[in-house]
Motif scaffolding. Structure first.
Motif: not given
Length: 220
Positions: A57-66, A75-90
């Motif tokens: 998605p563009p910056p500041g946007r997210a797409y979702a479905g349930s 969300d492009r903010r999920l593109m983290i170098d170390s996936p093991s450090q995904l935020p705890e709440h996720l």
């Protein structure tokens, strides 16, 4: 290759099978998913997309479905170098479920993916030609084995008249990334679709503004 993904999927079963039976996403369940994912954000609705077009998605946007048994967040903010450090709440939101992260960026030839079962990290891999292997946790999954065995070497064609240094990795991350996307999530971004692939263009995602909801870093 032009593939870019920032994708998170929570599932109660086989993700490709669940996607094949997905209809329209439930608006209330999807909104609840987004609010849980961005607990400090002011959430607003935005135009939707599809699973094929909406994985970056563009910056500041997210797409979702349930849907029953399946939640998808892009969300492009999920593109983290170390996936093991995904935020705890996720990660915690995947209790009792399978959680898959898939991220890649064609400009940098970077790939990262990870799989959790009931909150336990089973596999995480992140690598690029510039940074090398950033993270390599757990046993390689079956679709990875031909790459590590040397059966899928990187085929880099040099510019005419220029010498090409050997590719710094034993395989091309984006080629593995497409196989990871197919095996873990049921579809591909580049290459030739196979008959059993999910038709990601037929799966709708709802759009959200999350400008103030940067996904917080995982505490160490």
């Amino acid at each position: 290759m032009g593939a870019k993904t920032g994708l998170l999927m929570y599932a109660d079963g086989d993700i490709p099978c669940l996607l094949r039976h997905a209809g329209a996403p439930d608006p209330d369940r999807t909104s609840a998913l987004v609010r849980r994912s961005y607990p400090d954000a002011a959430i607003g609705r935005w135009q939707g997309s599809t699973l094929y077009n909406g994985v970056y998605p563009p910056p500041g946007r997210a797409y979702a479905g349930s849907w029953p048994g399946l939640d998808v967040l892009a969300d492009r903010r999920l593109m983290i170098d170390s996936p093991s450090q995904l935020p705890e709440h996720l990660v915690a939101a995947g209790a009792g479920r399978r959680l898959v992260l898939h991220a890649m960026h064609s400009v940098a030839d970077w790939l990262a993916f990870a799989v959790w079962e009931d909150g336990h990290l089973l596999r995480s891999l992140s690598l690029s030609p510039d940074s090398g292997v950033i993270e390599n946790i757990g046993t390689p999954l079956p679709f990875e084995q031909p790459y590590w065995a040397g059966d899928r070497p990187a085929d880099v064609i040099p510019w005419p008249g220029e010498e090409q240094d050997p590719y710094p990795l034993p395989f091309h991350p984006l080629e593995l990334g497409e196989d990871a996307l197919r095996c873990l999530c049921g579809f591909v971004q580049e290459g030739h679709p196979e008959p059993e692939d999910v038709d990601a263009e037929a799966i709708s995602l709802l759009g959200f503004r999350t400008d103030d909801g940067a996904i917080p870093p995982r505490s160490l």
